[in-house]
Enzyme design. Structure first.
Site, PDB file in Angstrom:
ATOM      1  N   ARG A   1      39.274  -7.375  16.691  1.00 25.98           N
ATOM      2  CA  ARG A   1      39.046  -6.032  17.241  1.00 25.98           C
ATOM      3  C   ARG A   1      40.132  -5.673  18.261  1.00 25.98           C
ATOM      4  O   ARG A   1      40.583  -4.518  18.317  1.00 25.98           O
ATOM      5  CB  ARG A   1      37.656  -5.962  17.878  1.00 25.98           C
ATOM      6  CG  ARG A   1      37.302  -4.558  18.366  1.00 25.98           C
ATOM      7  CD  ARG A   1      35.810  -4.449  18.638  1.00 25.98           C
ATOM      8  NE  ARG A   1      35.433  -3.078  18.971  1.00 25.98           N
ATOM      9  CZ  ARG A   1      34.974  -2.711  20.175  1.00 25.98           C
ATOM     10  NH1 ARG A   1      34.867  -3.595  21.150  1.00 25.98           N
ATOM     11  NH2 ARG A   1      34.635  -1.459  20.386  1.00 25.98           N
TER      12      ARG A   1
ATOM     13  N   HIS B   1      42.410  -2.303  18.248  1.00 29.86           N
ATOM     14  CA  HIS B   1      42.463  -1.395  19.403  1.00 29.86           C
ATOM     15  C   HIS B   1      43.851  -1.352  20.035  1.00 29.86           C
ATOM     16  O   HIS B   1      44.202  -0.368  20.683  1.00 29.86           O
ATOM     17  CB  HIS B   1      41.401  -1.793  20.434  1.00 29.86           C
ATOM     18  CG  HIS B   1      40.017  -1.360  20.040  1.00 29.86           C
ATOM     19  ND1 HIS B   1      38.996  -1.169  20.933  1.00 29.86           N
ATOM     20  CD2 HIS B   1      39.501  -1.063  18.815  1.00 29.86           C
ATOM     21  CE1 HIS B   1      37.904  -0.776  20.284  1.00 29.86           C
ATOM     22  NE2 HIS B   1      38.187  -0.716  19.001  1.00 29.86           N
TER      23      HIS B   1
ATOM     24  N   VAL C   1      46.750   2.498  19.495  1.00 30.03           N
ATOM     25  CA  VAL C   1      47.114   3.171  20.745  1.00 30.03           C
ATOM     26  C   VAL C   1      48.597   2.901  21.029  1.00 30.03           C
ATOM     27  O   VAL C   1      48.958   1.835  21.510  1.00 30.03           O
ATOM     28  CB  VAL C   1      46.202   2.676  21.893  1.00 30.03           C
ATOM     29  CG1 VAL C   1      46.570   3.375  23.204  1.00 30.03           C
ATOM     30  CG2 VAL C   1      44.731   2.929  21.550  1.00 30.03           C
TER      31      VAL C   1
ATOM     32  N   SER D   1      49.826  -3.097  24.550  1.00 28.57           N
ATOM     33  CA  SER D   1      49.441  -2.239  25.692  1.00 28.57           C
ATOM     34  C   SER D   1      47.987  -2.468  26.107  1.00 28.57           C
ATOM     35  O   SER D   1      47.649  -2.354  27.286  1.00 28.57           O
ATOM     36  CB  SER D   1      49.692  -0.760  25.378  1.00 28.57           C
ATOM     37  OG  SER D   1      48.991  -0.360  24.220  1.00 28.57           O
TER      38      SER D   1
ATOM     39  N   ASN E   1      36.628   0.493  25.141  1.00 27.87           N
ATOM     40  CA  ASN E   1      36.912  -0.905  25.496  1.00 27.87           C
ATOM     41  C   ASN E   1      36.125  -1.428  26.695  1.00 27.87           C
ATOM     42  O   ASN E   1      35.891  -2.638  26.800  1.00 27.87           O
ATOM     43  CB  ASN E   1      38.406  -1.076  25.801  1.00 27.87           C
ATOM     44  CG  ASN E   1      39.269  -0.854  24.573  1.00 27.87           C
ATOM     45  OD1 ASN E   1      38.884  -1.227  23.459  1.00 27.87           O
ATOM     46  ND2 ASN E   1      40.426  -0.229  24.763  1.00 27.87           N
TER      47      ASN E   1
ATOM     48  N   THR F   1      32.344  -7.458   8.896  1.00 26.52           N
ATOM     49  CA  THR F   1      31.636  -8.590   8.292  1.00 26.52           C
ATOM     50  C   THR F   1      31.474  -9.724   9.291  1.00 26.52           C
ATOM     51  O   THR F   1      30.799 -10.717   9.018  1.00 26.52           O
ATOM     52  CB  THR F   1      32.389  -9.098   7.035  1.00 26.52           C
ATOM     53  OG1 THR F   1      31.676 -10.216   6.503  1.00 26.52           O
ATOM     54  CG2 THR F   1      33.802  -9.560   7.360  1.00 26.52           C
TER      55      THR F   1
ATOM     56  N   ASP G   1      33.533 -12.406   4.735  1.00 26.07           N
ATOM     57  CA  ASP G   1      33.303 -12.275   3.289  1.00 26.07           C
ATOM     58  C   ASP G   1      33.086 -10.797   2.970  1.00 26.07           C
ATOM     59  O   ASP G   1      33.348  -9.946   3.826  1.00 26.07           O
ATOM     60  CB  ASP G   1      32.088 -13.140   2.871  1.00 26.07           C
ATOM     61  CG  ASP G   1      30.830 -12.790   3.676  1.00 26.07           C
ATOM     62  OD1 ASP G   1      30.762 -11.677   4.236  1.00 26.07           O
ATOM     63  OD2 ASP G   1      29.914 -13.631   3.753  1.00 26.07           O
TER      64      ASP G   1
HETATM   65  C1  HEM Z   1      36.038   2.605  11.279  1.00 27.14           C
HETATM   66  C2  HEM Z   1      35.829   2.849  12.565  1.00 27.14           C
HETATM   67  C3  HEM Z   1      35.292   1.824  13.515  1.00 27.14           C
HETATM   68  C4  HEM Z   1      34.309   2.029  14.433  1.00 27.14           C
HETATM   69  C5  HEM Z   1      33.578   3.331  14.697  1.00 27.14           C
HETATM   70  C6  HEM Z   1      34.087   0.771  15.110  1.00 27.14           C
HETATM   71  C7  HEM Z   1      33.182   0.574  16.141  1.00 27.14           C
HETATM   72  C8  HEM Z   1      32.822  -0.647  16.660  1.00 27.14           C
HETATM   73  C9  HEM Z   1      31.829  -0.859  17.672  1.00 27.14           C
HETATM   74  C10 HEM Z   1      31.024   0.239  18.369  1.00 27.14           C
HETATM   75  C11 HEM Z   1      31.731  -2.190  17.879  1.00 27.14           C
HETATM   76  C12 HEM Z   1      30.774  -2.915  18.840  1.00 27.14           C
HETATM   77  C13 HEM Z   1      31.437  -3.160  20.190  1.00 27.14           C
HETATM   78  C14 HEM Z   1      30.505  -3.721  21.228  1.00 27.14           C
HETATM   79  O1  HEM Z   1      29.314  -3.896  20.977  1.00 27.14           O
HETATM   80  O2  HEM Z   1      30.960  -4.020  22.358  1.00 27.14           O
HETATM   81  C15 HEM Z   1      32.652  -2.825  16.985  1.00 27.14           C
HETATM   82  C16 HEM Z   1      32.820  -4.183  16.872  1.00 27.14           C
HETATM   83  C17 HEM Z   1      33.796  -4.747  16.092  1.00 27.14           C
HETATM   84  N1  HEM Z   1      34.786  -4.092  15.386  1.00 27.14           N
HETATM   85 FE1  HEM Z   1      34.822  -2.138  14.944  1.00 27.14          FE
HETATM   86  N2  HEM Z   1      34.923  -0.169  14.585  1.00 27.14           N
HETATM   87  C18 HEM Z   1      35.691   0.435  13.606  1.00 27.14           C
HETATM   88  C19 HEM Z   1      36.693  -0.152  12.868  1.00 27.14           C
HETATM   89  C20 HEM Z   1      37.105  -1.453  13.027  1.00 27.14           C
HETATM   90  C21 HEM Z   1      38.301  -2.011  12.468  1.00 27.14           C
HETATM   91  C22 HEM Z   1      39.335  -1.226  11.655  1.00 27.14           C
HETATM   92  C23 HEM Z   1      38.334  -3.315  12.827  1.00 27.14           C
HETATM   93  C24 HEM Z   1      39.378  -4.355  12.543  1.00 27.14           C
HETATM   94  C25 HEM Z   1      40.245  -4.289  11.565  1.00 27.14           C
HETATM   95  C26 HEM Z   1      37.131  -3.578  13.590  1.00 27.14           C
HETATM   96  C27 HEM Z   1      36.736  -4.791  14.062  1.00 27.14           C
HETATM   97  C28 HEM Z   1      35.583  -5.019  14.784  1.00 27.14           C
HETATM   98  C29 HEM Z   1      35.054  -6.344  15.072  1.00 27.14           C
HETATM   99  C30 HEM Z   1      35.600  -7.632  14.491  1.00 27.14           C
HETATM  100  C31 HEM Z   1      33.954  -6.173  15.909  1.00 27.14           C
HETATM  101  C32 HEM Z   1      33.094  -7.268  16.560  1.00 27.14           C
HETATM  102  C33 HEM Z   1      33.728  -7.648  17.907  1.00 27.14           C
HETATM  103  C34 HEM Z   1      33.038  -8.737  18.665  1.00 27.14           C
HETATM  104  O3  HEM Z   1      32.097  -9.352  18.188  1.00 27.14           O
HETATM  105  O4  HEM Z   1      33.480  -9.012  19.808  1.00 27.14           O
HETATM  106  N3  HEM Z   1      36.430  -2.417  13.726  1.00 27.14           N
HETATM  107  N4  HEM Z   1      33.326  -1.863  16.280  1.00 27.14           N
END
Ligand code: HEM
Length: 318
Positions: free
Chosen positions: A65, A69, A73, A79, A94, A194, A246
């Site tokens: 993530r 992020h 940006v 950054s 963030n 996933t 997966d």
């Molecule tokens: C499509 C739009 C996306 C939205 C709206 C979104 C939104 C979010 C949100 C709200 C969380 C939870 C954060 C938290 O609880 O603190 C999250 C977690 C996560 N996102 Fe996304 N995300 C998006 C796309 C992506 C992309 C493109 C990636 C990577 C290529 C990604 C990777 C992840 C991962 C791996 C987590 C889990 C992080 C953790 O457990 O620390 N996300 N995302």
């Protein structure tokens, strides 16, 4: 003649120095960028990530993530890793959410001990992301390298460019499109969900108010995400195989078990339905498209005129 040639040499030297200082010289990234300058880089990063993921499997997700992020940006310029003025860490998407910075710091310390002032924080993040994904069962790929670190952070850009969990499909396609990524890239990259965890505050409205959600799943999530309070309580993004990379994210979507509104938007009668079905039955295709899109995302460059350097400490400019 001698005067002309020495003057033109001076001019060329000046141009090169200016280009390097401004970071405007956008050389093509290459997997071999550090082959001679830091031959142990890949091993150091792999070992750092292996230790981190062994301590906490979620760290693979948290680092993935961070890369997303960072890249959305002002390009993949490290950054996001900067503390202090205008920090992206304090931006809405963030704050109290992005995590894993100490893991990048620890790897950077090891890399500096082996090859001083050579490898950018942005490249370390790109490699660490690849290794995290692979360590929890995902594909591996060769990472193009040679990114440089920005000297500044861009808090307002972070607020503007990162999609929120309430986003519509049209918004997702537009925001990824703004970064040069098409709808297919967007749907493949979303498969990152996933792995990892989310706080209750990001999916509460979905599990209490939406109708395109599996009833058993909604009830299950409500057990630890109350109507009020418990904002930071965690739930897995993938209810089926929480810590494995997966294609279960897509099979979940077919069963209306997407955790975020934005997740379920990819399979809700719209343009991405067919691709979600494909990924749900074809993990090989998903992995291939995910890798393609990760490399594409990793190629997003800082805006022209951004001042760049190889940072010694990922948290501050040199
Ligand atoms: C499509 C739009 C996306 C939205 C709206 C979104 C939104 C979010 C949100 C709200 C969380 C939870 C954060 C938290 O609880 O603190 C999250 C977690 C996560 N996102 Fe996304 N995300 C998006 C796309 C992506 C992309 C493109 C990636 C990577 C290529 C990604 C990777 C992840 C991962 C791996 C987590 C889990 C992080 C953790 O457990 O620390 N996300 N995302």
């Amino acid at each position: 003649m001698a005067t002309f040639s020495s003057r033109s040499t001076t001019l060329i030297t000046l141009a090169v120095v200016l280009a390097v200082l401004s970071g405007a010289a956008e050389a093509q990234l290459s997997p071999n960028f550090y082959a001679t300058s830091c031959p142990n880089l890949a091993t150091i990063v792999r070992q750092g990530m292996a230790a981190a993921v062994q301590r906490e499997p979620r760290m693979a997700a948290s680092i993935l993530r961070l890369f997303f992020h960072d890249c959305f940006v002002n390009g993949c310029d490290g950054s996001l890793l900067l503390d202090g003025t205008n920090s992206e860490k304090a931006a809405g998407p963030n704050a109290n959410s992005a995590r894993g910075f100490e893991v990048i710091d620890a790897i950077k310390t090891q890399v500096e001990a082996s090859c001083r002032a050579t490898v950018s924080c942005a490249d370390i993040l790109a490699l660490a992301t690849r290794d995290g994904v692979n360590l929890v069962g995902g594909p591996t790929w060769s990472v193009p390298l040679g990114r440089r670190d920005s000297r500044a952070a861009f808090q307002s850009l972070a607020n503007a460019n990162l999609p929120g969990p309430g986003s519509s499909l049209a918004t997702l396609i537009r925001m990824f499109g703004n970064q040069g990524l098409n709808a297919r890239d967007m749907t493949a990259l979303s498969g990152a969900h996933t792995i990892g965890r989310s706080q209750c505050r990001f999916f509460r409205s979905r599990i209490y108010t939406e109708t395109n959600i599996n009833g058993t799943f909604a009830t299950q999530r409500q057990q630890t995400c109350p109507r009020s309070g418990g904002d930071t309580n965690l739930a897995p993004l993938d209810v089926t195989t929480a810590d494995a990379f997966d294609n279960a994210y897509y099979t979940n979507l077919l069963q209306q078990r997407g955790l975020f509104h934005s997740d379920q938007e990819l399979f809700n009668g719209g343009s991405q339905d067919a691709l979600v079905r494909t990924y749900s039955t074809n993990p090989v295709q998903f992995n291939a498209d995910f890798v393609t899109a990760m490399i594409k995302m990793g190629n997003i460059m800082p805006a022209a005129g951004t001042t760049t350097e190889v940072r010694l400490n990922c948290r501050r400019p040199n």
